[in-house]
Write an enzyme that holds these catalytic residues in place. Structure first.
Site, PDB file in Angstrom:
ATOM      1  CE  LYS A  68       9.638  19.572   7.265  1.00  0.00           C
ATOM      2  NZ  LYS A  68       9.024  20.872   7.560  1.00  0.00           N
ATOM      3  CG  ASP A 105       9.898  23.215  10.345  1.00  0.00           C
ATOM      4  OD1 ASP A 105      10.785  23.772   9.676  1.00  0.00           O
ATOM      5  OD2 ASP A 105       9.463  22.080  10.085  1.00  0.00           O
TER       6      ASP A 105
END
Ligand code: ATR
Length: 278
Positions: A68, A105
């Site tokens: 990420k 997220d």
């Protein structure tokens, strides 16, 4: 003849990813012609693999552990929430050939808590366990819900203090170690440590969870995680794992790529029904 548009999730490991299943369910439900694959990509191959994927006509990528931060660095432009998170889980090819990075997220978590489970974050005392990448991605979207405060507790205290410092301008957020939690009480406790993955728990004092409080583990599994079990044992009104967050963050990525919002409830119900085989 029209070909499906290509999407993928990159990660390492990636074998057990539910993302291909989730996105193919979304595609079937919304009539979108897409192909979505999981690809194991070690960190050292990340840039080359992403460039090759887009060069071969790929339209969008999800990136998961441990990629990420690399995806954040790769993106030509970033949304504000991705910029704040310093982590990107969704890359989208733009019309001009550049790549946009987003982080879905935190909004996936907030949607699961508020919309799916009816838990208001507004005015709530919230404890986040852990100060790694998973915590970093959720802090700004939670602060946007205007909780009373967020406390970040971490084994390595300095990391909690540093993270709190980075988000201070967005709301009431402080950092501490687990031993400083004695005597404090929270209406919502989020487990963002990776301890669950090895069925472990950070050391948590009794009395930490307020009456009618909620526990939420960002991790999920086929059986209840150690933290979900802790919540049940400590009287949580709800003790949830991260399956709903997983599906909601995927729905947000699907929306970014396709401009269509899939219904998440049937997908969550389906995946939930497939675990705990008795
Ligand atoms: P992720 O991207 O999943 O957040 P990470 O950045 O490696 O992964 O962060 C893992 C988090 O889980 C950290 O907050 C880590 O604590 P430290 O910063 O002290 O290492 C926490 N963690 C992992 N195992 C733990 C355990 N057994 N008990 C408590 N905290 C744990």
């Amino acid at each position: 003849m029209n070909h499906p548009d290509h999407y993928a999730v990159f990660g390492n490991p990636i074998k057990h990813s539910k993302s291909p299943r989730i996105h193919s369910l979304f595609a079937a439900q919304t009539g979108q012609d897409i192909n979505y694959q999981a690809q194991e990509v070690p960190a050292e191959n990340f840039e080359a693999a992403v460039s090759a994927f887009f060069a071969q006509g790929g339209k969008g990528l999800n990136c998961t552990v441990p990629l990420k931060e690399l995806a954040w660095a790769y993106a030509n432009q970033k949304t504000e929430r991705a910029q704040l998170a310093k982590a990107v889980n969704t890359l989208a090819l733009q019309a001009d050939g550049t790549v946009l990075g987003d982080n879905t997220d935190g909004c996936g978590l907030v949607t699961d808590l508020t919309t799916n489970h009816g838990i208001s974050l507004n005015g709530t005392n919230i404890l986040i366990l852990g100060a790694g990448g998973a915590s970093r991605g959720i802090i700004a979207p939670i602060l946007a819900q205007q909780p009373a405060r967020i406390v970040i507790a971490n084994r390595t205290v300095d990391k909690a203090l540093q993270l709190a410092c980075e988000f201070q301008q967005l709301g009431a957020v402080s950092g501490c170690g687990f031993d400083a939690l004695a005597g404090q009480q929270f209406g919502l406790i989020l487990n963002a440590t990776s301890a669950s993955l090895s069925d472990q728990l950070p050391p948590l004092p009794d009395g930490l969870l307020a009456t009618h409080g909620t526990c939420y583990d960002l991790a999920y599994g086929n059986t209840p995680t150690a933290f979900v079990r802790w919540g049940i044992a400590h009287g949580a009104a709800k003790s949830l794992d991260g399956l709903g967050m997983l599906v909601e963050q995927a729905a947000e990525a699907f929306f970014i790529w396709r401009g269509v919002r899939p219904a998440t409830a049937p997908v969550i119900a389906l995946l939930d029904g497939e675990r705990n085989p008795q």
